[in-house]
Design an enzyme around this catalytic site. Sequence first.
Site, short mmCIF file in Angstrom:
data_model
loop_
_atom_site.label_atom_id
_atom_site.label_comp_id
_atom_site.label_asym_id
_atom_site.label_seq_id
_atom_site.Cartn_x
_atom_site.Cartn_y
_atom_site.Cartn_z
N HIS A 157 0.88 -1.17 0.00
CA HIS A 157 0.00 0.00 0.00
C HIS A 157 0.92 1.22 0.00
O HIS A 157 1.79 1.33 0.87
CB HIS A 157 -0.84 0.05 1.27
CG HIS A 157 -1.96 -0.95 1.32
ND1 HIS A 157 -1.76 -2.30 1.30
CD2 HIS A 157 -3.31 -0.77 1.41
CE1 HIS A 157 -2.93 -2.92 1.37
NE2 HIS A 157 -3.88 -2.01 1.43
N GLU B 87 -1.59 6.18 -0.39
CA GLU B 87 -3.03 6.19 -0.08
C GLU B 87 -3.32 7.38 0.85
O GLU B 87 -4.07 8.27 0.51
CB GLU B 87 -3.44 4.88 0.60
CG GLU B 87 -4.92 4.83 0.99
CD GLU B 87 -5.28 3.59 1.81
OE1 GLU B 87 -4.36 2.91 2.31
OE2 GLU B 87 -6.49 3.32 1.96
ZN LIG Z 1 -6.01 -2.17 1.08
#
Ligand SMILES: [Zn+2]
Length: 359
Positions: A226, A229
């Site tokens: 990730h 974000e």
């Molecule tokens: Zn996620």
Amino acid sequence: MDADPRSVSQSFGLSVDPLAERPPDRSTEGPAKPSTFIQSLPKSELHLHLEGSIGPDELGELIVRHGGGPVDRARLAQLYKHRDFTAFLDAFKRVTQWLRTPEDYELITYRLMQKLKAENVLHAEVYVSVGVILYRNRDFDAIFEGLERGRQRGERDFGVSLLWIFDAVRHFGVEAAEKVFNKAVQLRERNVVAIGIGGDERLAAPELFRDLYARARNNGLHLTAHAGESSGPQSIFGALDALKAERIGHGLTAWQDRELMTRLAETQVPIEICLTSNLRTGCCAAAERHPLKTYYDRGIMVTLNTDDPAMFETSLCREYQLAQATFGFSDEQLRELAMNSFRASFLPKERKRELLLNF
Ligand SMILES: [Zn+2]
């Protein structure tokens, strides 16, 4: 396993049909209703958290199973109404506290695959928050057997293929992540295809995990992270440079850096876009302001995903529909995005080729 929602209502032990108390099904409303074309597109989902697929039905079952009943459906539904990232993480914690036994994991895996089948998803690479399981001192080896039982039954009954991605919680630190990745190495012959880091990006930079990622790669695992974000482009640079991530989860802030955009277009490192998730966590203020179309127009490899479909009250078909309704993607362009979802998967080349024959 019971496919009939009636059996779910019976398991609540309620005299009234709880299905009647549900909020209106948004799939029947306006632009949120996926077209027949979208429904029929063969799809793969690459950014999907198992725990985020637990809807109020499964959660109710788990609560009853563990003696936490009676279930107040209105209160349960409130858990799914969070509007920012912190509230989402809190809801995620509250839901996952009811995941306790191998049988619980078997149940939610099987149910997830049933839902994927309904969306015409042929393949999924599913994050399991192994970091959370270990943090709660659960018996992970037994839980993995439950996961695998659910996967095998789901594959048999629904024809969906599924591979696991073991996800560490970055803000639990490097030592905790190491334990997660060691498990991934240990189980890599058993459908564990990759590692990832999730959790609160603002609290732990990718560079901290450099050595762990290198070791996982040397042990034949694929790498995701990730990145970008809830943090800026620097986090994506870190995922690419320090972690050698092969796919970027979200990548929402890449547009802020011209050099990064060029690099993503040139290298074709796939971006796992999660539109509704970004809106519901407040990481993106409005659908029209999401950079998906900008990325697409710049030739960046993008895929559409749900992230936590139940937690965000979405589905993969709805994500395609939202992309079309917001940005005017043609059906042909959606087909290309669906093909990307197979190309960007961690499946072996031959299998990718086979699946792409569906187009
Ligand atoms: Zn996620």
